[in-house]
Design an enzyme around this catalytic site. Sequence first.
Site, PDB file in Angstrom:
ATOM      1  CG  HIS A 257       3.552  -0.941  -2.050  1.00 13.17           C
ATOM      2  ND1 HIS A 257       4.061  -0.884  -0.822  1.00 13.17           N
ATOM      3  CD2 HIS A 257       3.029  -0.275  -2.402  1.00 13.17           C
ATOM      4  CE1 HIS A 257       3.818  -0.012  -0.250  1.00 13.17           C
ATOM      5  NE2 HIS A 257       3.383   0.859  -1.328  1.00 13.17           N
ATOM      6  CG  HIS A 297       1.798   2.829  -8.995  1.00  7.85           C
ATOM      7  ND1 HIS A 297       1.336   1.408  -9.682  1.00  7.85           N
ATOM      8  CD2 HIS A 297       2.168   3.514  -7.581  1.00  7.85           C
ATOM      9  CE1 HIS A 297       0.261   1.859  -8.597  1.00  7.85           C
ATOM     10  NE2 HIS A 297       1.006   2.387  -7.139  1.00  7.85           N
ATOM     11  CG  ASP A 298       3.868   1.783  -5.326  1.00  5.83           C
ATOM     12  OD1 ASP A 298       4.454   2.657  -5.322  1.00  5.83           O
ATOM     13  OD2 ASP A 298       2.674   1.406  -5.315  1.00  5.83           O
ATOM     14  CG  ASP A 407      -0.823   4.937  -5.055  1.00  3.11           C
ATOM     15  OD1 ASP A 407      -0.826   3.748  -5.489  1.00  3.11           O
ATOM     16  OD2 ASP A 407       0.494   5.872  -4.600  1.00  3.11           O
TER      17      ASP A 407
END
Length: 531
Positions: A257, A297-298, A407
């Site tokens: 991530h 998104h992360d 994703d």
Amino acid sequence: MPVLEGLLCPDLRMRDSGLDVGVCPEEASRSPVWGPLRTPPVTCGGLSLALELPALIRQLRAAWRARRGGPRGSERSEASTWVEAEKEEVEEMKRDIEDRSAHLEADGRLSTGHAGVLLAERRGSYPLIDLRILKTSAQRGEVESSNRKKVMRQLSFQRYCHASRLLRGFMPHTPGSLHLLDDEYLGQAAHMLSKVGTWNFDIFLFDRLTNGNSLVTLMCHLFNVNGLIHHFQLDIVKLHRFLGMVQDDYHSQNPYHNAVHAADVTQAMYCYLKEPRLAERLSPLDVFLGLVAAAAHDVDHPGVNQPFLIKTRHHLASLYQNTSVLESHHWRSTVGMLRESGLLSHLPADMSQDMEQQLGSLILATDISRQNEFLSTFREHLDNRDLDLQLASHRHFMLQIALKCADVCNPCRVWELSRQWSERVCEEFYRQGDLERKFDLEISPLCDQQANSVPAIQIGFISYIVEPLFEEWQRFTEPSLLSRTMMGHLHKNKARWSSLRYAQTTVDLQSHPDAAEAEPEGGGGEGESIP
């Protein structure tokens, strides 16, 4: 300066603090410091305001506390005054954080204050956990190298701007300097950008060619080629500031991530937005929201999952009441960076707030615990043939599905890329398991390296998460060339992981023949569940 002296009159007061703030005209005429400007020095409770701001604040606080009955004058030293001021500042920060937290709703949505203004998450909410057990060698010198990284990032952005001019057919009029230094970049990274819509795009190579600046460079290019900068009249400086903040808020020490993952998801999202059935219906706003949601998104992901935050009683878990904890934080951090950068400040307030809410809806959709909810709705739409992409709500739903696909699309990449992502995500799982073991916590599923191999994890992930989702996506695209390509890679990669798992099991049985008797019938294989 009679006008200025008239403005700075003795009637000017700070009523709230109880301290008189005024000017001393008599002192002004005698002061050699203020003589040239003829500007009277401001005084406050006998304190000169011709001080550096930190010292001024400390003296004001000390004087205020003296008025309220605290020690004054010679009863306290300058050092003790500074310490008390610092303690009070910390307490004020804590109260401010508590006040902000009190405005949050239980479902993690942005709440409104008295003025109807949406509140944004603080940046830098990395969990306070012991990371010494991790590979600290990668973190050595991180602080010292931060300036070098910023310089390299700026250089890469200049290279992108130069490359984009070449791609649009504009050659620089000034010979020398920049393009002479950037021949390698223009020859490789710019060539890769020209093929950014192809599925075999190697994001690892692109990240190296852009000096670790893949997310900023990719997003600037996609905003440019899709005409978003012109359509929304975006300030290129603010855009670069926002993207730089997003990229910086990803933690490079995370194996998976990190900003490279964000760039990979963004590139995949761009490919999905180009699918013929979607592309002919999407508005510029849809494209903007899809790309920004993919990039952020992360953001600020701590490298551990939601169950870890809950059982360690992390403040984010309390903040969002154990529901979509990470996704809510990613969203609110994104909103905070949008506002800090001022990227949308020129737009009407209702429009920018609506964009923030839609970004939240997209980012919250990436919560893996909501997989079945979205999949069943998607399947129902396809079965009923009632998807109408002329409706904004249906287009938004398809953006959610596209982001979910992007994703988890790693198993749909070519083997060389897919294997790297699989090893990275498992390494992140194993690091969490090591932390849990160190602190005597229950080891989370998939995080025990001795019990969960990379092939076993990937087979379960493909079987229960990726395959069902991409089978429905293929139905939606009817199917497109890209969908057929992805499904082909997915089946090949699953077969390869199965063969690797079989080979690994064979070696283990040869090394420990007694283990075969302990294994229950029907255990293992592709029926292994994944939470």
